[in-house]
Enzyme design. Structure first.
Site, short mmCIF file in Angstrom:
data_model
loop_
_atom_site.label_atom_id
_atom_site.label_comp_id
_atom_site.label_asym_id
_atom_site.label_seq_id
_atom_site.Cartn_x
_atom_site.Cartn_y
_atom_site.Cartn_z
N ARG A 76 62.08 50.67 40.78
CA ARG A 76 61.86 49.95 39.53
C ARG A 76 60.77 50.58 38.87
O ARG A 76 59.42 51.14 39.13
CB ARG A 76 61.19 48.67 40.28
CG ARG A 76 60.88 47.62 39.07
CD ARG A 76 60.17 46.14 39.44
NE ARG A 76 59.70 45.50 38.63
CZ ARG A 76 58.23 45.08 38.21
NH1 ARG A 76 57.63 45.26 39.37
NH2 ARG A 76 58.11 44.36 37.38
N HIS A 120 56.26 45.74 30.74
CA HIS A 120 55.30 45.53 31.41
C HIS A 120 53.89 46.05 30.83
O HIS A 120 53.04 46.79 31.06
CB HIS A 120 55.25 46.68 32.60
CG HIS A 120 54.85 46.49 33.90
ND1 HIS A 120 55.31 46.38 35.16
CD2 HIS A 120 53.39 46.19 34.20
CE1 HIS A 120 54.28 46.19 36.00
NE2 HIS A 120 53.02 46.15 35.68
N GLU A 165 55.44 39.51 34.95
CA GLU A 165 54.25 38.71 35.16
C GLU A 165 53.87 38.07 33.63
O GLU A 165 52.66 38.24 33.43
CB GLU A 165 53.19 39.38 35.52
CG GLU A 165 53.41 39.98 37.06
CD GLU A 165 52.10 40.60 37.82
OE1 GLU A 165 51.18 40.64 37.20
OE2 GLU A 165 52.30 40.77 39.10
N ASN A 292 56.49 38.89 42.68
CA ASN A 292 55.38 39.62 43.00
C ASN A 292 54.33 39.17 43.76
O ASN A 292 53.75 38.09 43.25
CB ASN A 292 54.66 40.22 41.56
CG ASN A 292 55.44 41.31 41.05
OD1 ASN A 292 56.55 41.65 41.25
ND2 ASN A 292 54.84 41.73 39.88
N TYR A 294 50.70 39.45 46.10
CA TYR A 294 49.74 40.05 46.68
C TYR A 294 48.80 39.25 47.98
O TYR A 294 48.27 39.91 48.67
CB TYR A 294 48.69 40.55 45.80
CG TYR A 294 49.34 41.91 44.99
CD1 TYR A 294 49.36 43.05 45.38
CD2 TYR A 294 50.10 41.51 43.74
CE1 TYR A 294 50.03 44.08 44.65
CE2 TYR A 294 50.88 42.40 43.05
CZ TYR A 294 50.95 43.96 43.45
OH TYR A 294 51.63 44.72 42.99
N GLU A 350 57.12 43.39 43.60
CA GLU A 350 55.81 44.16 43.96
C GLU A 350 55.20 43.50 44.98
O GLU A 350 55.16 42.26 45.36
CB GLU A 350 54.85 43.94 42.74
CG GLU A 350 55.09 44.81 41.57
CD GLU A 350 54.11 44.90 40.38
OE1 GLU A 350 52.99 44.39 40.86
OE2 GLU A 350 54.49 44.95 39.39
C1 FCB Z 1 50.44 43.39 39.25
C2 FCB Z 1 50.80 44.34 38.34
C3 FCB Z 1 51.05 45.72 38.53
C4 FCB Z 1 49.90 46.33 39.64
C5 FCB Z 1 49.50 45.36 40.41
C6 FCB Z 1 48.43 45.73 41.37
O1 FCB Z 1 49.78 42.29 38.75
O2 FCB Z 1 52.08 44.00 38.00
O3 FCB Z 1 51.15 46.43 37.35
O4 FCB Z 1 48.65 46.40 38.65
O5 FCB Z 1 49.53 44.08 39.90
#
Ligand code: FCB
Length: 445
Positions: A76, A120, A165, A292, A294, A350
């Site tokens: 990607r 992006h 995002e 995405n 985290y 992500e």
């Molecule tokens: C996301 C972004 C990516 C990267 C990660 C850690 O929000 O899409 O570009 O910076 O965080």
């Protein structure tokens, strides 16, 4: 006893990057809002810029070779709008388009399927001077840009992601001032968010009109799963508010063609101007949703806080971003998306972690925490699949250490380490771990 847990056959395995974060090649493209933001004193760590970054623009063949070494079957990446259209509209930079065309050929030659993101975050500065995403005109420029890219790459690229995002674009860029263009205005942020959604719809049409029957178009959203700090009704309501602000504000327009009423009411007179037909455009059927993930948010009622709450920092393990490691949040999120939004095919576009990695005396990069993070989140994916979630692929963020936005080069997310002085890439232990997962289509837990 270690157990080998298998992924479904045909699972898509990749890494993810973004143009501004890795490309460099600054003289071969037009300016974007991140070039400008980097020069705004105090906004970006240590005055870092994207001028060189990972110099991927000149080293893409080596980077694709790295991907081949990992065995990934997909990649990607995003396209820099000002590399294709230096002024945002009008004259096309053929050399720029050619770069992406060669990248795609190089990937396909090695059996790596390109997943291409159109936006992006590197909006051409020329468009920002005319209002950026707050200006309605930008959505039509995005549609034109999508058409130019599809005309050149659509014969080989089958998987497209319109936006990355929109929440970050709207709120970090225009309400919290932490990302380009750096404003702090709720009404502006909401209008920007609305325009990203409408432009997504226009791009879906442009890409479909130009691609074959096998063209698949999706959007990537970021998520912040909300957990109430206690089971008190006011904390539960606060968590619902955070979910609305972070998750439903974009999910509902994309999948249901409407904004969530509770947040619409909370935003009062600042709500976006919505033109007739906008919600229909934004909610056209898509082929997949990019996820995405985290970390999560733990939310407590607080009348003095934004939207009546604040987020807490529970005991636990944290990454170098100060983000809690919470794999269960990924399972919960995937199950919830499937339950509430019509079970679209999902891809993790992500997921990853930053740690303070160093090249050891043995020449290797030992990153046991990232290995653990990966292992736990892959297991979380399998937990979701076992509950019926149509999860089709996983892209690790990121292939290489890169420009981490306001943190500059101070945060390393790569599974390959980069020495920014020499541009030397070194596979971290996590990369070898990931390669083993891909090779077996299974993770040992
Ligand atoms: C996301 C972004 C990516 C990267 C990660 C850690 O929000 O899409 O570009 O910076 O965080």
């Amino acid at each position: 006893m270690a157990q080998l847990r298998q992924f479904p056959e045909g699972f898509v395995w990749g890494t993810a990057t973004a143009s501004f974060q890795i490309e460099g090649g600054r003289n071969e493209r037009g300016d974007c809002i991140w070039d400008d933001f980097c020069r705004w004193p105090g906004k970006v760590h240590a005055g870092d810029t994207g001028d060189v970054a990972d110099d991927h623009y000149h080293r893409f063949c080596d980077d694709v070779a790295l991907m081949a070494e990992l065995g990934q079957n997909a990649y990607r990446f995003s396209i820099s709008w000002p590399r294709v259209l230096p002024e945002g509209a009008g004259e096309v930079n053929e050399k720029g388009l050619d770069f992406y065309s060669r990248l795609v050929d190089e990937l396909l030659a090695r059996g790596i399927d390109p997943y291409v993101t159109l936006y992006h975050w590197d909006l051409p500065s020329a468009l920002q001077r005319m209002g950026g995403w707050a200006a309605r005109d930008t959505i039509y420029r995005f549609q034109d840009y999508a058409a130019v890219v599809a005309d050149r790459l659509g014969d080989r690229v089958k998987n497209w992601i319109t936006h990355n995002e929109p929440w970050v674009v709207a709120f970090l860029g225009n309400l919290h001032g932490q990302h380009a263009p750096g404003w702090e205005d709720l009404g502006l942020a909401l209008q920007v968010g609305h325009h990203t959604i409408v432009s997504h719809g226009l791009a879906v049409q442009a890409l479909r009109a130009r691609g074959g029957a096998d063209t698949r178009v999706g959007i990537t959203l970021n998520f912040s799963p909300a957990y109430p700090a206690s089971d008190r009704a006011e904390d539960v309501a606060a968590a619902r508010m955070h979910d609305g602000y972070s998750n439903r504000w974009f999910l509902d327009p994309v999948f249901e063609g409407r904004y969530p009423q509770d947040l619409w009411d909370a935003y009062g007179y600042q709500v976006p101007r919505v033109a007739p037909g906008d919600m229909e455009l934004g909610s056209q059927p898509i082929d997949f949703l990019g996820v995405n993930y985290y970390t999560r948010a733990v939310v407590q009622h607080d009348p003095r806080g934004w939207l009546g709450y604040r987020t807490l920092k529970p005991e636990g393990e944290y990454t170098a971003m100060d983000w809690e490691v919470f794999p269960q949040g990924l399972t919960d999120l995937l199950v919830r998306l499937t339950r509430d939004y019509g079970a679209p095919p999902l891809y993790i576009t992500e997921n990853g972690s930053a740690y303070e990695d160093v090249v050891s005396e043995d020449g290797q990069v030992h990153d046991p925490q990232r290995v653990a993070y990966l292992r736990q989140h892959l297991a979380a994916c399998l937990d979701a699949i076992e509950q019926g979630v149509p999860l089709k692929g996983y892209f690790a963020w990121s292939l290489v250490d890169n420009f981490e936005w306001a943190f500059g080069y101070s945060r390393r997310f790569g599974i390959a380490h980069v020495d920014f002085g020499t541009q030397r890439r070194t596979l971290k232990d996590s990369a070898r771990f990931f390669a083993a997962v891909i090779a077996q289509n299974a993770v040992e837990v």
